[in-house]
Design a protein around this motif. Structure first.
Motif, PDB file in Angstrom:
ATOM      1  N   SER A 143       0.672  -1.155  -0.077  1.00 55.83           N
ATOM      2  CA  SER A 143      -0.003  -0.412  -0.338  1.00 55.83           C
ATOM      3  C   SER A 143       0.992   1.189  -0.375  1.00 55.83           C
ATOM      4  O   SER A 143       2.155   1.581   0.563  1.00 55.83           O
ATOM      5  CB  SER A 143      -0.960   0.016   1.063  1.00 55.83           C
ATOM      6  N   ALA A 144       0.365   2.512  -0.261  1.00 55.99           N
ATOM      7  CA  ALA A 144       0.858   3.629  -0.581  1.00 55.99           C
ATOM      8  C   ALA A 144       0.772   4.417   1.292  1.00 55.99           C
ATOM      9  O   ALA A 144      -0.764   4.371   1.277  1.00 55.99           O
ATOM     10  CB  ALA A 144       0.616   4.205  -0.995  1.00 55.99           C
ATOM     11  N   PRO A 145       1.312   4.716   2.050  1.00 53.06           N
ATOM     12  CA  PRO A 145       1.390   5.130   2.757  1.00 53.06           C
ATOM     13  C   PRO A 145       0.943   6.170   3.107  1.00 53.06           C
ATOM     14  O   PRO A 145       1.035   7.477   1.735  1.00 53.06           O
ATOM     15  CB  PRO A 145       2.747   4.965   3.256  1.00 53.06           C
ATOM     16  N   GLN A 146      -0.337   6.747   3.515  1.00 53.29           N
ATOM     17  CA  GLN A 146      -1.007   8.174   3.131  1.00 53.29           C
ATOM     18  C   GLN A 146      -0.585   9.140   3.462  1.00 53.29           C
ATOM     19  O   GLN A 146      -0.331  10.530   2.976  1.00 53.29           O
ATOM     20  CB  GLN A 146      -1.949   8.249   4.449  1.00 53.29           C
ATOM     21  N   ASP A 147       0.909  10.026   3.779  1.00 50.95           N
ATOM     22  CA  ASP A 147       1.733  10.711   3.278  1.00 50.95           C
ATOM     23  C   ASP A 147       2.599  11.121   2.922  1.00 50.95           C
ATOM     24  O   ASP A 147       2.859  11.734   2.654  1.00 50.95           O
ATOM     25  CB  ASP A 147       2.426  10.976   5.654  1.00 50.95           C
ATOM     26  N   ARG A 148       2.630  10.012   2.142  1.00 53.86           N
ATOM     27  CA  ARG A 148       3.766   9.612   1.256  1.00 53.86           C
ATOM     28  C   ARG A 148       3.173   9.095  -0.160  1.00 53.86           C
ATOM     29  O   ARG A 148       2.616   8.152   0.166  1.00 53.86           O
ATOM     30  CB  ARG A 148       5.042   9.187   1.684  1.00 53.86           C
ATOM     31  N   VAL A 149       3.311  10.198  -1.149  1.00 53.25           N
ATOM     32  CA  VAL A 149       3.070   9.631  -2.186  1.00 53.25           C
ATOM     33  C   VAL A 149       3.396   8.861  -3.239  1.00 53.25           C
ATOM     34  O   VAL A 149       3.312   8.419  -4.082  1.00 53.25           O
ATOM     35  CB  VAL A 149       1.701  10.616  -3.253  1.00 53.25           C
ATOM     36  N   ASP A 150       4.175   8.729  -2.693  1.00 53.25           N
ATOM     37  CA  ASP A 150       5.589   8.331  -3.456  1.00 53.25           C
ATOM     38  C   ASP A 150       5.961   7.136  -2.872  1.00 53.25           C
ATOM     39  O   ASP A 150       7.839   6.213  -4.092  1.00 53.25           O
ATOM     40  CB  ASP A 150       7.083   9.195  -3.904  1.00 53.25           C
ATOM     41  N   ARG A 151       5.741   6.352  -2.380  1.00 52.58           N
ATOM     42  CA  ARG A 151       6.000   5.297  -1.463  1.00 52.58           C
ATOM     43  C   ARG A 151       5.109   3.919  -1.051  1.00 52.58           C
ATOM     44  O   ARG A 151       4.543   4.307  -1.007  1.00 52.58           O
ATOM     45  CB  ARG A 151       6.709   5.549   0.066  1.00 52.58           C
TER      46      ARG A 151
ATOM     47  N   ILE B  10       8.975  -5.802   6.770  1.00 54.10           N
ATOM     48  CA  ILE B  10       8.720  -5.180   6.205  1.00 54.10           C
ATOM     49  C   ILE B  10       9.799  -4.208   5.493  1.00 54.10           C
ATOM     50  O   ILE B  10      11.199  -4.227   5.770  1.00 54.10           O
ATOM     51  CB  ILE B  10       7.177  -4.386   7.029  1.00 54.10           C
ATOM     52  N   CYS B  11       8.979  -3.634   4.785  1.00 51.75           N
ATOM     53  CA  CYS B  11       9.863  -2.768   3.742  1.00 51.75           C
ATOM     54  C   CYS B  11       9.464  -1.293   3.497  1.00 51.75           C
ATOM     55  O   CYS B  11       8.131  -1.430   3.034  1.00 51.75           O
ATOM     56  CB  CYS B  11      11.161  -2.990   3.094  1.00 51.75           C
ATOM     57  N   PHE B  12       9.864  -0.392   2.823  1.00 52.80           N
ATOM     58  CA  PHE B  12       9.466   0.733   2.003  1.00 52.80           C
ATOM     59  C   PHE B  12      10.158   0.845   1.133  1.00 52.80           C
ATOM     60  O   PHE B  12      11.429   1.148   1.121  1.00 52.80           O
ATOM     61  CB  PHE B  12       9.058   2.157   2.858  1.00 52.80           C
ATOM     62  N   VAL B  13       9.536   1.211  -0.302  1.00 56.20           N
ATOM     63  CA  VAL B  13      10.051   1.261  -1.795  1.00 56.20           C
ATOM     64  C   VAL B  13       9.440   2.634  -1.817  1.00 56.20           C
ATOM     65  O   VAL B  13       8.272   2.208  -1.700  1.00 56.20           O
ATOM     66  CB  VAL B  13       9.759   0.212  -2.219  1.00 56.20           C
ATOM     67  N   SER B  14      10.482   3.564  -1.960  1.00 56.48           N
ATOM     68  CA  SER B  14       9.892   4.706  -2.826  1.00 56.48           C
ATOM     69  C   SER B  14      10.261   5.050  -4.217  1.00 56.48           C
ATOM     70  O   SER B  14      11.344   4.685  -4.555  1.00 56.48           O
ATOM     71  CB  SER B  14      11.297   5.893  -1.901  1.00 56.48           C
ATOM     72  N   PHE B  15       9.832   5.466  -4.597  1.00 59.20           N
ATOM     73  CA  PHE B  15       9.891   5.999  -6.366  1.00 59.20           C
ATOM     74  C   PHE B  15      10.614   7.234  -6.495  1.00 59.20           C
ATOM     75  O   PHE B  15       9.523   8.077  -6.070  1.00 59.20           O
ATOM     76  CB  PHE B  15       8.506   5.429  -7.595  1.00 59.20           C
ATOM     77  N   ALA B  16      11.303   7.530  -7.871  1.00 60.03           N
ATOM     78  CA  ALA B  16      11.484   8.631  -8.377  1.00 60.03           C
ATOM     79  C   ALA B  16       9.951   9.763  -8.567  1.00 60.03           C
ATOM     80  O   ALA B  16      10.143  11.116  -8.435  1.00 60.03           O
ATOM     81  CB  ALA B  16      13.086   9.072  -9.618  1.00 60.03           C
ATOM     82  N   ASN B  17       9.289   8.891  -9.159  1.00 59.66           N
ATOM     83  CA  ASN B  17       8.049   9.177 -10.245  1.00 59.66           C
ATOM     84  C   ASN B  17       6.642   8.738  -9.262  1.00 59.66           C
ATOM     85  O   ASN B  17       6.776   7.378  -9.508  1.00 59.66           O
ATOM     86  CB  ASN B  17       8.383   9.200 -11.399  1.00 59.66           C
ATOM     87  N   PRO B  18       6.018   9.310  -8.316  1.00 55.85           N
ATOM     88  CA  PRO B  18       5.230   9.681  -7.755  1.00 55.85           C
ATOM     89  C   PRO B  18       4.046   8.137  -8.462  1.00 55.85           C
ATOM     90  O   PRO B  18       3.148   7.021  -8.549  1.00 55.85           O
ATOM     91  CB  PRO B  18       4.133   9.714  -7.128  1.00 55.85           C
ATOM     92  N   MET B  19       4.087   9.144 -10.064  1.00 58.50           N
ATOM     93  CA  MET B  19       3.507   7.366 -11.080  1.00 58.50           C
ATOM     94  C   MET B  19       3.441   6.457 -11.458  1.00 58.50           C
ATOM     95  O   MET B  19       2.952   6.022 -11.419  1.00 58.50           O
ATOM     96  CB  MET B  19       2.934   8.609 -12.530  1.00 58.50           C
ATOM     97  N   ASP B  20       4.900   5.609 -10.722  1.00 55.12           N
ATOM     98  CA  ASP B  20       5.118   4.696 -10.862  1.00 55.12           C
ATOM     99  C   ASP B  20       4.760   3.389  -9.624  1.00 55.12           C
ATOM    100  O   ASP B  20       5.095   2.997 -10.179  1.00 55.12           O
ATOM    101  CB  ASP B  20       6.730   4.654 -11.073  1.00 55.12           C
ATOM    102  N   LEU B  21       4.255   4.233  -8.908  1.00 50.83           N
ATOM    103  CA  LEU B  21       3.200   3.279  -7.926  1.00 50.83           C
ATOM    104  C   LEU B  21       2.436   2.372  -8.886  1.00 50.83           C
ATOM    105  O   LEU B  21       2.239   1.493  -7.891  1.00 50.83           O
ATOM    106  CB  LEU B  21       3.006   4.340  -6.675  1.00 50.83           C
ATOM    107  N   HIS B  22       2.008   3.318  -9.305  1.00 51.26           N
ATOM    108  CA  HIS B  22       0.516   2.791 -10.134  1.00 51.26           C
ATOM    109  C   HIS B  22       0.989   1.617 -11.197  1.00 51.26           C
ATOM    110  O   HIS B  22       0.589   1.067 -11.868  1.00 51.26           O
ATOM    111  CB  HIS B  22      -0.255   3.825 -11.605  1.00 51.26           C
ATOM    112  N   ARG B  23       2.162   1.363 -11.778  1.00 51.13           N
ATOM    113  CA  ARG B  23       2.532   0.007 -12.355  1.00 51.13           C
ATOM    114  C   ARG B  23       2.474  -0.922 -11.663  1.00 51.13           C
ATOM    115  O   ARG B  23       3.208  -1.682 -12.251  1.00 51.13           O
ATOM    116  CB  ARG B  23       3.380   1.112 -12.783  1.00 51.13           C
ATOM    117  N   THR B  24       2.721  -0.657 -10.540  1.00 52.04           N
ATOM    118  CA  THR B  24       2.663  -1.744  -9.925  1.00 52.04           C
ATOM    119  C   THR B  24       1.765  -2.846  -9.770  1.00 52.04           C
ATOM    120  O   THR B  24       0.714  -2.784  -9.935  1.00 52.04           O
ATOM    121  CB  THR B  24       3.672  -1.829  -8.399  1.00 52.04           C
TER     122      THR B  24
END
Length: 123
Positions: free
Chosen positions: A59-67, A109-123
């Motif tokens: 899931s994407a944490p509420q406070d971070r749209v890139d992670r 557990i882990c947190f994976v952060s992306f340079a472009n938040p739009m890439d989250l939708h590709r996972t």
């Protein structure tokens, strides 16, 4: 004598003896490859299960749209395995794999952060 001095065993210069890693047998290489393939399969399965499961473990944490937050990780996975897998979806800025207190093992557990938040939708 060779360029680096007398030869040891006819193949390695004496000045380099002990500097080279021991040779890895074909069986050891195959075993390492099988282990890496299993880890990749575990990552792919984890990703599929998380996407299919409602309220799943990605899931994407509420406070971070890139992670992405990922839970229930196998203890065999490491930061580089996660980076290798998730980088197929976009450029990563960080892979945070917190350790359990007082150990060298991660918490699962882990947190994976992306340079472009739009890439989250590709996972």
């Amino acid at each position: 004598p060779g360029l680096f001095g007398p030869m040891v065993g006819g193949t390695v210069p004496a000045s380099m003896d002990g500097l080279l890693p021991p040779p890895v047998s074909l069986a050891q290489q195959q075993q390492q490859l099988v282990q890496q393939q299993r880890q990749l399969q575990q990552l792919q399965l984890m990703h599929q299960q998380a996407v299919v499961t409602t309220g799943g473990s990605v899931s994407a944490p509420q406070d971070r749209v890139d992670r992405l937050f990922i839970s229930k990780l196998s203890s065999e996975l490491n930061r580089e395995d996660l980076r290798d897998y998730f980088s197929q979806f976009g450029e990563l800025t960080d892979v945070y794999l917190p350790l359990a207190p007082g150990t060298t093992a991660h918490k699962g557990i882990c947190f994976v952060s992306f340079a472009n938040p739009m890439d989250l939708h590709r996972t």
